[in-house]
Motif scaffolding. Structure first.
Motif, PDB file in Angstrom:
ATOM      1  N   ILE A 150       0.952  -0.949  -0.017  1.00  0.00           N
ATOM      2  CA  ILE A 150      -0.141   0.229   0.046  1.00  0.00           C
ATOM      3  C   ILE A 150       1.123   1.040  -0.031  1.00  0.00           C
ATOM      4  N   THR A 151       0.449   2.334  -0.432  1.00  0.00           N
ATOM      5  CA  THR A 151       1.042   3.636  -0.534  1.00  0.00           C
ATOM      6  C   THR A 151       1.190   4.262   0.601  1.00  0.00           C
ATOM      7  N   TYR A 152       2.337   4.703   1.041  1.00  0.00           N
ATOM      8  CA  TYR A 152       2.480   5.436   2.391  1.00  0.00           C
ATOM      9  C   TYR A 152       2.950   6.813   2.142  1.00  0.00           C
ATOM     10  N   LEU A 153       2.076   7.646   2.646  1.00  0.00           N
ATOM     11  CA  LEU A 153       2.706   9.495   2.291  1.00  0.00           C
ATOM     12  C   LEU A 153       3.344   9.768   3.628  1.00  0.00           C
ATOM     13  N   PRO A 154       4.279  10.223   3.494  1.00  0.00           N
ATOM     14  CA  PRO A 154       5.207  10.770   4.428  1.00  0.00           C
ATOM     15  C   PRO A 154       4.443  11.767   5.448  1.00  0.00           C
ATOM     16  N   LYS A 155       4.888  11.837   6.845  1.00  0.00           N
ATOM     17  CA  LYS A 155       4.384  12.919   7.525  1.00  0.00           C
ATOM     18  C   LYS A 155       5.329  13.864   7.920  1.00  0.00           C
ATOM     19  N   GLY A 156       6.408  13.269   8.225  1.00  0.00           N
ATOM     20  CA  GLY A 156       7.537  14.161   8.682  1.00  0.00           C
ATOM     21  C   GLY A 156       8.556  14.820   7.664  1.00  0.00           C
ATOM     22  N   ASP A 157       9.520  15.239   7.779  1.00  0.00           N
ATOM     23  CA  ASP A 157      10.416  15.912   6.849  1.00  0.00           C
ATOM     24  C   ASP A 157      11.194  14.756   5.845  1.00  0.00           C
ATOM     25  N   LEU A 158      11.282  15.021   4.704  1.00  0.00           N
ATOM     26  CA  LEU A 158      11.993  14.183   3.678  1.00  0.00           C
ATOM     27  C   LEU A 158      13.516  14.300   3.630  1.00  0.00           C
ATOM     28  N   VAL A 159      14.313  13.252   3.892  1.00  0.00           N
ATOM     29  CA  VAL A 159      15.863  13.394   3.952  1.00  0.00           C
ATOM     30  C   VAL A 159      16.395  12.711   2.875  1.00  0.00           C
ATOM     31  N   PHE A 160      17.295  13.388   1.835  1.00  0.00           N
ATOM     32  CA  PHE A 160      18.084  12.875   0.756  1.00  0.00           C
ATOM     33  C   PHE A 160      19.369  12.913   0.859  1.00  0.00           C
ATOM     34  N   PRO A 161      19.898  11.811   1.108  1.00  0.00           N
ATOM     35  CA  PRO A 161      21.280  11.713   1.170  1.00  0.00           C
ATOM     36  C   PRO A 161      22.135  11.953  -0.235  1.00  0.00           C
ATOM     37  N   MET A 162      23.102  12.580  -0.359  1.00  0.00           N
ATOM     38  CA  MET A 162      23.672  12.777  -1.590  1.00  0.00           C
ATOM     39  C   MET A 162      24.342  11.512  -2.191  1.00  0.00           C
ATOM     40  N   SER A 163      24.602  10.544  -1.334  1.00  0.00           N
ATOM     41  CA  SER A 163      25.214   9.299  -1.641  1.00  0.00           C
ATOM     42  C   SER A 163      24.284   8.057  -1.608  1.00  0.00           C
ATOM     43  N   GLN A 164      23.473   7.742  -2.605  1.00  0.00           N
ATOM     44  CA  GLN A 164      22.785   6.728  -2.464  1.00  0.00           C
ATOM     45  C   GLN A 164      22.801   5.775  -3.675  1.00  0.00           C
ATOM     46  N   HIS A 165      23.957   5.850  -4.306  1.00  0.00           N
ATOM     47  CA  HIS A 165      24.247   5.155  -5.393  1.00  0.00           C
ATOM     48  C   HIS A 165      25.821   4.836  -5.385  1.00  0.00           C
ATOM     49  N   ILE A 166      26.359   3.835  -6.168  1.00  0.00           N
ATOM     50  CA  ILE A 166      27.660   3.705  -6.481  1.00  0.00           C
ATOM     51  C   ILE A 166      28.306   4.732  -7.166  1.00  0.00           C
ATOM     52  N   GLY A 167      29.593   5.517  -7.010  1.00  0.00           N
ATOM     53  CA  GLY A 167      30.158   6.590  -7.709  1.00  0.00           C
ATOM     54  C   GLY A 167      30.198   7.772  -6.701  1.00  0.00           C
ATOM     55  N   ALA A 168      30.374   8.747  -7.302  1.00  0.00           N
ATOM     56  CA  ALA A 168      30.570  10.162  -6.792  1.00  0.00           C
ATOM     57  C   ALA A 168      29.252  10.484  -5.963  1.00  0.00           C
ATOM     58  N   PRO A 169      28.973  11.156  -4.927  1.00  0.00           N
ATOM     59  CA  PRO A 169      28.215  11.824  -4.306  1.00  0.00           C
ATOM     60  C   PRO A 169      27.565  12.990  -5.306  1.00  0.00           C
ATOM     61  N   ALA A 170      26.412  13.234  -5.231  1.00  0.00           N
ATOM     62  CA  ALA A 170      25.355  14.237  -6.167  1.00  0.00           C
ATOM     63  C   ALA A 170      25.571  15.239  -5.422  1.00  0.00           C
ATOM     64  N   LYS A 171      25.703  16.665  -6.223  1.00  0.00           N
ATOM     65  CA  LYS A 171      25.599  17.961  -5.633  1.00  0.00           C
ATOM     66  C   LYS A 171      24.457  18.728  -5.473  1.00  0.00           C
ATOM     67  N   PRO A 172      24.415  19.079  -4.203  1.00  0.00           N
ATOM     68  CA  PRO A 172      22.994  19.879  -4.165  1.00  0.00           C
ATOM     69  C   PRO A 172      22.804  20.881  -5.362  1.00  0.00           C
ATOM     70  N   ILE A 173      21.601  21.194  -5.864  1.00  0.00           N
ATOM     71  CA  ILE A 173      21.448  22.492  -6.545  1.00  0.00           C
ATOM     72  C   ILE A 173      20.348  23.354  -5.854  1.00  0.00           C
ATOM     73  N   VAL A 174      20.148  23.067  -4.902  1.00  0.00           N
ATOM     74  CA  VAL A 174      19.130  24.036  -3.957  1.00  0.00           C
ATOM     75  C   VAL A 174      19.657  24.545  -2.786  1.00  0.00           C
ATOM     76  N   ALA A 175      18.963  25.580  -2.154  1.00  0.00           N
ATOM     77  CA  ALA A 175      19.531  25.948  -1.116  1.00  0.00           C
ATOM     78  C   ALA A 175      18.328  26.000  -0.081  1.00  0.00           C
ATOM     79  N   PRO A 176      18.689  25.960   1.231  1.00  0.00           N
ATOM     80  CA  PRO A 176      17.819  26.096   2.164  1.00  0.00           C
ATOM     81  C   PRO A 176      16.635  27.229   2.113  1.00  0.00           C
ATOM     82  N   GLY A 177      15.492  27.110   2.154  1.00  0.00           N
ATOM     83  CA  GLY A 177      14.722  28.008   2.004  1.00  0.00           C
ATOM     84  C   GLY A 177      14.019  27.909   0.630  1.00  0.00           C
TER      85      GLY A 177
END
Ligand code: SF4
Ligand code: SF4
Lengths: 335, 448
Positions: free
Chosen positions: B25-52
């Motif tokens: 079943i589909t679960y919709l998140p309640k709290g904050d969503l967290v996206f680690p920059m390393s969730q794959h093999i290889g170089a970490p991803a680079k954020p292109i957004v800023a706080p706010g």
């Protein structure tokens, strides 16, 4: 998370098989042979077995105690060693010999080489050979009391005979049929003279089958051993295809106990699958050789001990080919 | 006779009954969503957004950090709260983008719209797969577009969709096959369109007859796609073993599946390919099995990446008693957790919690040379010797007995009656040798 949880590296599951449970299975598998020995040779045999086991366990305990070994969970391997050694005595043995033998097996053959898993020689067999060398007469004194109906029933030999069926066969001329001197079926069921645990091939086979069903051992070593020994006898005994003779050779003496319980000892046999087959064949051929060429009729114990020494070499020669590297290693050899 | 399996392997307790028959079943998140920059093999991803910043569902919030890397898309709409190191499954702290969910699920333009794969060129398809952040979702996390761009397209003759799901307790692939089988076929067709000479094989273990039947039904009329039943045994789904079962070809550690003319993708990954190419949706969701005897209501959830594991435990009714062991992934190769305050990533396949730790039942003792590890090793190694070499820090001997061929499957440690940590020791030595090699290569490159 307030509670403590276990953190460990994968895998996080275990088959549940422990060393202790494997050793216990070996003890269970030896029960038929032990019971038959007691049934055949009387309470004296039981006393010998119990003495061997108790002194083996005690020897290990004392060693661990005085060497200040850290407490480890008990794994029953001393019970197996003691029982195997006990089964190798004639029931007539004076009880101090099993005590000496068990102590020798545990302390000299096993612990002095580093303890569980590190001895290169089967402790029970090492001790047996030591005892045979020191007390040859006592170790092969198969005298049975008169009036033991079971033994006295066995063909052509009176109750006081000191010869084992294999010895009798060995002394036969090539033209005399085996059946005229010994009863092969008695040998299979165990109604003959011999050491406590060796006489009944049937009881040993039941135990061996149990070990295979419980996946304690694979068939590789025992089958390779028995088949190659049979083939060797077939070719070199000078009797040609003499079924009675062949079966007598295979079920007689220590071959069955050796093939199912001694040669399959984990610690002193190869861990590579092909190594196990080669080891079994080597055992079969050497046993045959000793039985035909040496003065004695036996040969199993010394053969196994000798092959124990070859195990590291056999393993080196039979390293399995890694998955996906099969072709490469062939190429290397060609080059 | 056709061989349906490989030599070696083990049969661990499956535990799939707990969850297999319950719909994901589909679960919709309640709290904050967290996206680690390393969730794959290889170089970490680079954020292109800023706080706010305000971000939308499906918006790329981090770009690939190199060729072997993968971008990351946001799975909800909301505001970027902060960018900070967080705890991840591996136990290490990784830079992550934290997004406050506004619950509106406002999507970027075009998200979810249908698109005809036939209208796209092969290069366009590969670019879409790359930009959608698709990585191997079976656990490895290798960027899929690289897998799909071998040196020679014409040499690829088999695309294997891995639906064997040999890891105990996991049923997420099974649920995907039952609930989203059409998308698997669709994704596979897209991948096949990249390789003229290839046929598609969906490999499923024979303990999932319903999935086999269902996929066979769906594959009817597709002349390039077949469903292949393989034997239930761990690790049937390991890449090298699966390739050899399906094609009879064997690869070793110095080869890629493409060297055997194969590309292997997990079913969930193939669904992600379909969603990206035919539905304009980047990788922002996945199926997660929440199971184990310490979970009140074990089941599968379709979750947004970035969701906190704790929320999933709660959604599954919470713990019914204190868990003694928690694992991210399956019991054979998963990672033990000491904290469940971590986010679901692209490669999170399961969260398991148990009342008992089977490791406690097998005390560690000296090796008794029983040979069980040798019989169990699917790579036909002698783990006992590898561990001896590892314990002596003898890397040379380790390599001489082919230690680098180990796939870290865990079979050897699973069967060892003396409870020796074979896999763990071998894995460590393997990793250190790989690190050394990398360092040497880097030094050599620098010297030039
Ligand atoms: S040595 Fe490696 S490949 Fe072989 S069983 Fe152990 S973990 Fe698996
Ligand atoms: S399974 Fe364990 S005890 Fe048996 S040979 Fe391998 S390391 Fe030794």
């Amino acid at each position: 998370m307030k509670e403590l949880v276990n953190v460990s590296a994968s895998p996080h599951d275990r088959s549940g098989r422990t060393t202790a449970s494997l050793m216990l299975d070996v003890v269970i598998a030896l029960i038929p042979a032990s019971l038959f020995g007691v049934f055949q040779f009387g309470l004296k045999a039981l006393l010998v077995l119990v003495t061997s086991v108790v002194s083996a366990v005690l020897a290990e305990y004392l060693w661990n105690h005085f060497m200040k070994k850290p407490k480890a969970p008990y794994e029953c391997s001393a019970v197996v060693t003691g029982l195997l050694l006990g089964l190798n005595f004639p029931a007539s043995i004076p009880l101090w010999i099993p005590v000496v033998g068990s102590a020798f097996a545990i302390i000299v053959v096993k612990q002095m080489y580093g303890g569980l898993g590190r001895n290169f020689m089967n402790p029970a067999l090492g001790a047996r050979c030591f005892l045979v060398i020191c007390f040859a007469g006592r170790m092969t004194d198969f005298a049975v009391e008169k009036g033991n109906a079971v033994i006295n029933g066995f063909a052509g030999v009176d109750g006081l005979s000191r010869a084992t069926p294999l010895g009798i066969i060995k002394d036969l001329s090539a033209t005399t049929s085996v059946g005229s001197a010994v009863s092969v079926s008695d040998m299979f069921f165990g109604f003959t003279g011999g050491v406590i645990g060796e006489t009944s091939a049937l009881a040993i086979l039941i135990g061996g089958l149990y070990l295979v069903i419980r996946k304690v051992i694979s068939l590789r070593i025992p089958l390779a051993y028995i088949i190659s020994c049979g083939l060797f006898m077939l070719v070199f005994s000078g009797r040609g295809f003499d079924a009675e003779y062949l079966i007598a050779q295979l079920v007689g003496g220590g071959l069955m106990l050796g093939a199912w319980f001694m040669a399959t000892d984990y610690v002193t046999s190869p861990i590579t699958p092909w190594g196990q087959i080669i080891y079994g064949i080597l055992l079969g051929v050497l046993t045959g050789l000793i039985r035909l060429c040496s003065s004695g009729a036996e040969g199993v114990s010394f053969t196994i001990i000798f092959c124990n020494l070859l195990v590291p070499l056999i393993e080196k020669m039979t390293m399995p080919k890694a998955f996906g590297l099969e072709k490469k290693s062939k190429k290397k050899k060609e080059a | 006779m056709r061989k349906d399996t490989f030599r070696g392997g083990v049969h661990p307790y499956e535990g799939k009954k707990l969850t297999e028959d319950r719909e994901a079943i589909t679960y919709l998140p309640k709290g904050d969503l967290v996206f680690p920059m390393s969730q794959h093999i290889g170089a970490p991803a680079k954020p292109i957004v800023a706080p706010g910043d305000r971000v939308l569902m499906g918006q790329t919030i981090a770009e690939a950090g190199g060729f072997v890397s993968s971008p990351i898309a946001c799975s909800v709409s909301g505001h970027v709260k902060e960018i900070k190191p967080v705890l991840t499954v591996s136990g290490s702290m990784v830079q992550a983008i934290v997004v406050e969910n506004d619950g509106l699920y406002e999507a970027v333009e075009g998200l979810g719209e249908e698109r005809d794969p036939a209208s796209l060129s092969r290069q366009e398809i590969r670019d879409i797969i790359r930009d959608s952040g698709i990585v191997g979702m079976g656990g490895a996390g290798f960027p899929t577009f690289i897998k799909l761009s071998p040196k020679n397209d014409a040499a690829i003759d088999t695309i294997i969709v891995n639906g064997s799901e040999c890891e105990p307790y996991l049923t997420s692939d099974y649920r995907v096959m039952l609930q989203e089988g059409e998308r698997i076929i669709g994704g596979l067709k897209i991948i096949l369109s990249l390789f003229d000479n290839a046929r598609g094989v969906i490999a499923i273990e024979d303990n999932k007859p319903r999935a086999i039947e269902h996929m066979k039904e769906l594959a009817k009329g597709e002349d390039r796609i077949t469903v292949r039943k393989v034997k239930t045994k761990y690790p049937e789904g390991a890449e090298r073993q699966l390739i050899s079962v399906v094609t009879g070809r064997k690869i070793n550690s110095s080869m890629l599946p493409a060297d055997a003319g194969c590309i292997v993708d997990n079913v969930d990954t193939v669904v992600a390919v379909y969603m990206a190419v035919a539905r304009r949706t980047p990788l922002i969701r996945r199926l997660v099995t929440v199971s184990g005897d310490a979970i009140t209501e074990p089941r599968n959830f379709i979750v947004k990446t970035g969701t906190n594991y704790n929320e999933l435990i709660e959604a599954a009714g919470g713990f019914n008693s204190n868990p003694v062991k928690m694992i991210s992934g399956g019991t054979m190769m998963g990672l033990a957790l000491f904290d469940t305050n971590i986010p679901v990533t692209k490669t999170s396949s399961a969260l398991l919690a148990f009342k008992e730790d089977p490791l406690d039942k097998v005390p560690t003792q000296p090796c008794i040379r029983c040979g069980r590890c040798v019989a169990a090793c699917p790579q036909h190694l002698v783990p006992q010797m590898l561990m001896d070499a590892a314990e002596k820090f003898d890397n040379e001997a380790f390599e001489a007995v082919n230690g680098m061929e180990c796939v870290e499957c865990g079979c050897c440690a699973y069967v060892c009656p003396s409870g020796r940590p074979l896999t763990q020791a071998i894995k460590q030595t393997r990793r250190s040798i790989l690190d050394e090699r990398k360092k040497k290569a880097a030094a050599a490159a620098a010297a030039k």
